[in-house]
Design an enzyme around this catalytic site. Structure first.
Site, PDB file in Angstrom:
ATOM      1  CD  GLN A  26      -2.555  -1.212   2.670  1.00 14.52           C
ATOM      2  OE1 GLN A  26      -3.679  -0.713   2.837  1.00 14.52           O
ATOM      3  NE2 GLN A  26      -1.897  -1.806   3.659  1.00 14.52           N
TER       4      GLN A  26
ATOM      5  CG  HIS B  89      -2.841   2.477  -1.991  1.00 16.19           C
ATOM      6  ND1 HIS B  89      -2.872   2.423  -0.623  1.00 16.19           N
ATOM      7  CD2 HIS B  89      -3.945   1.802  -2.402  1.00 16.19           C
ATOM      8  CE1 HIS B  89      -3.960   1.769  -0.224  1.00 16.19           C
ATOM      9  NE2 HIS B  89      -4.612   1.366  -1.290  1.00 16.19           N
TER      10      HIS B  89
HETATM   11  N1  APR Z   1       6.685  -1.959  12.911  1.00 11.29           N
HETATM   12  C1  APR Z   1       5.543  -2.601  12.568  1.00 11.29           C
HETATM   13  N2  APR Z   1       4.319  -1.996  12.495  1.00 11.29           N
HETATM   14  C2  APR Z   1       4.287  -0.689  12.794  1.00 11.29           C
HETATM   15  C3  APR Z   1       5.430   0.056  13.158  1.00 11.29           C
HETATM   16  C4  APR Z   1       6.669  -0.634  13.214  1.00 11.29           C
HETATM   17  N3  APR Z   1       7.818  -0.024  13.560  1.00 11.29           N
HETATM   18  N4  APR Z   1       5.042   1.345  13.400  1.00 11.29           N
HETATM   19  C5  APR Z   1       3.715   1.385  13.179  1.00 11.29           C
HETATM   20  N5  APR Z   1       3.247   0.172  12.831  1.00 11.29           N
HETATM   21  C6  APR Z   1       1.876  -0.220  12.488  1.00 11.29           C
HETATM   22  C7  APR Z   1       0.819   0.507  13.287  1.00 11.29           C
HETATM   23  O1  APR Z   1       0.542  -0.197  14.496  1.00 11.29           O
HETATM   24  C8  APR Z   1      -0.375   0.456  12.328  1.00 11.29           C
HETATM   25  O2  APR Z   1      -1.130  -0.739  12.529  1.00 11.29           O
HETATM   26  O3  APR Z   1       1.656   0.135  11.146  1.00 11.29           O
HETATM   27  C9  APR Z   1       0.266   0.418  10.943  1.00 11.29           C
HETATM   28  C10 APR Z   1       0.151   1.730  10.195  1.00 11.29           C
HETATM   29  O4  APR Z   1      -1.222   1.936   9.916  1.00 11.29           O
HETATM   30  P1  APR Z   1      -1.632   3.157   8.987  1.00 11.29           P
HETATM   31  O5  APR Z   1      -0.945   4.385   9.448  1.00 11.29           O
HETATM   32  O6  APR Z   1      -3.134   3.135   8.903  1.00 11.29           O
HETATM   33  O7  APR Z   1      -1.008   2.800   7.558  1.00 11.29           O
HETATM   34  P2  APR Z   1      -1.580   1.817   6.479  1.00 11.29           P
HETATM   35  O8  APR Z   1      -2.272   0.649   7.114  1.00 11.29           O
HETATM   36  O9  APR Z   1      -0.473   1.521   5.526  1.00 11.29           O
HETATM   37  O10 APR Z   1      -2.684   2.720   5.710  1.00 11.29           O
HETATM   38  C11 APR Z   1      -3.324   2.129   4.602  1.00 11.29           C
HETATM   39  O11 APR Z   1      -4.436   4.239   4.160  1.00 11.29           O
HETATM   40  O12 APR Z   1      -4.473   6.512   3.977  1.00 11.29           O
HETATM   41  C12 APR Z   1      -4.367   5.338   3.261  1.00 11.29           C
HETATM   42  O13 APR Z   1      -3.313   5.178   1.190  1.00 11.29           O
HETATM   43  C13 APR Z   1      -3.052   5.249   2.549  1.00 11.29           C
HETATM   44  O14 APR Z   1      -1.830   3.250   1.986  1.00 11.29           O
HETATM   45  C14 APR Z   1      -2.443   3.950   3.050  1.00 11.29           C
HETATM   46  C15 APR Z   1      -3.642   3.216   3.597  1.00 11.29           C
END
Ligand code: APR
Length: 230
Positions: free
Chosen positions: A88, A106
């Site tokens: 993503q 994405h």
């Molecule tokens: N190691 C592992 N996981 C982690 C770490 C880390 N160091 N730091 C944060 N996380 C986890 C968080 O706990 C959370 O569950 O990564 C996740 C990040 O979640 P989001 O910020 O929602 O990102 P993501 O899931 O990629 O979002 C999906 O949303 O806004 C849209 O297009 C955007 O691609 C993105 C999509």
């Protein structure tokens, strides 16, 4: 051979210094996604949207792939026909760690797209809406990013891969955005085993047969070592 489909999210790049979206201090706490991640927002203020992605493009270029990106590249190199990385993320840290097959559902910060003719080219570090398209010369340049309300890329191939997978692994994603959040159910329905590697349980944690919690730079290399029988 075990066919593995891996989905990554912003969490895998967090330890490389790139902000996630929904953690405290994440991108969506500092920006209104409707203004910077929708076609409507781009139409209303293309300069604001380009500024947002120009900053993210520069941050991604300055970031260094971490041990989790390296571990997935190692796994894919060891099992080249059996490991698919779907991300993503719009950064290129998987590729810079050596991964060869990465599907960016994405879009990608390193690509620019013409809003008039759909031509795609390598993005300059700084983009502006009136940059002329190299193909049709229209001043209609946009980031090659899939915004909310637009169709994610590679979806047919992804659904096919999930239906043929023996194992589906989600890494560093909150499970809050569809269709990616539905991948675990599709894979499980087709009989795949399912594993979540995350800092904290995601919104879809209950759909996974197993969840391992910890920073990606620790849990991902440990999991890859287990798969490769180190
Ligand atoms: N190691 C592992 N996981 C982690 C770490 C880390 N160091 N730091 C944060 N996380 C986890 C968080 O706990 C959370 O569950 O990564 C996740 C990040 O979640 P989001 O910020 O929602 O990102 P993501 O899931 O990629 O979002 C999906 O949303 O806004 C849209 O297009 C955007 O691609 C993105 C999509």
């Amino acid at each position: 051979m075990t066919k593995i489909v891996i989905l990554t999210g912003a969490g895998i790049s967090a330890e490389s210094g790139l902000a996630t979206f929904r953690d405290s201090g994440g991108l969506w706490s500092g920006h209104d996604l409707n203004e910077v991640a929708t076609p409507q927002g781009f139409a209303a203020d293309p300069a604001l949207v380009h500024a947002f992605y120009n900053t993210r493009r520069r941050n991604a270029a300055e970031a260094i792939p971490n041990a989790a990106h390296a571990a997935l590249a190692r796994l894919q190199a060891a099992l080249p026909d059996d490991v698919l990385i779907v991300t993503q993320n719009v950064d290129d840290l998987h590729e810079r760690a050596g991964a060869r097959t990465v599907w960016h559902m994405h879009g990608q910060l390193t690509h620019a797209r013409c809003a008039a003719c759909d031509h795609v080219w390598d993005a300059p570090m700084q983009m502006a809406a009136d940059d002329p398209c190299p193909s049709c010369a229209a001043p209609a340049t946009r980031p090659d990013i899939v915004w909310f309300g637009e169709f994610p890329r590679h979806m047919e191939e992804i659904w096919d891969a999930l239906r043929q997978a023996d194992l589906f692994v989600a890494i560093g994603t909150s499970g809050s955005v569809y269709p990616a959040a539905a991948f675990v159910q599709e894979a499980a329905r087709a009989g795949a085993d399912t594993l979540e590697l995350n800092l904290e349980p995601s919104q879809t944690a209950r759909d996974f047969a197993e969840t391992r919690l910890g920073p990606a730079s620790a849990v991902v290399p440990a999991w890859v070592a287990e798969i490769l029988g180190d």
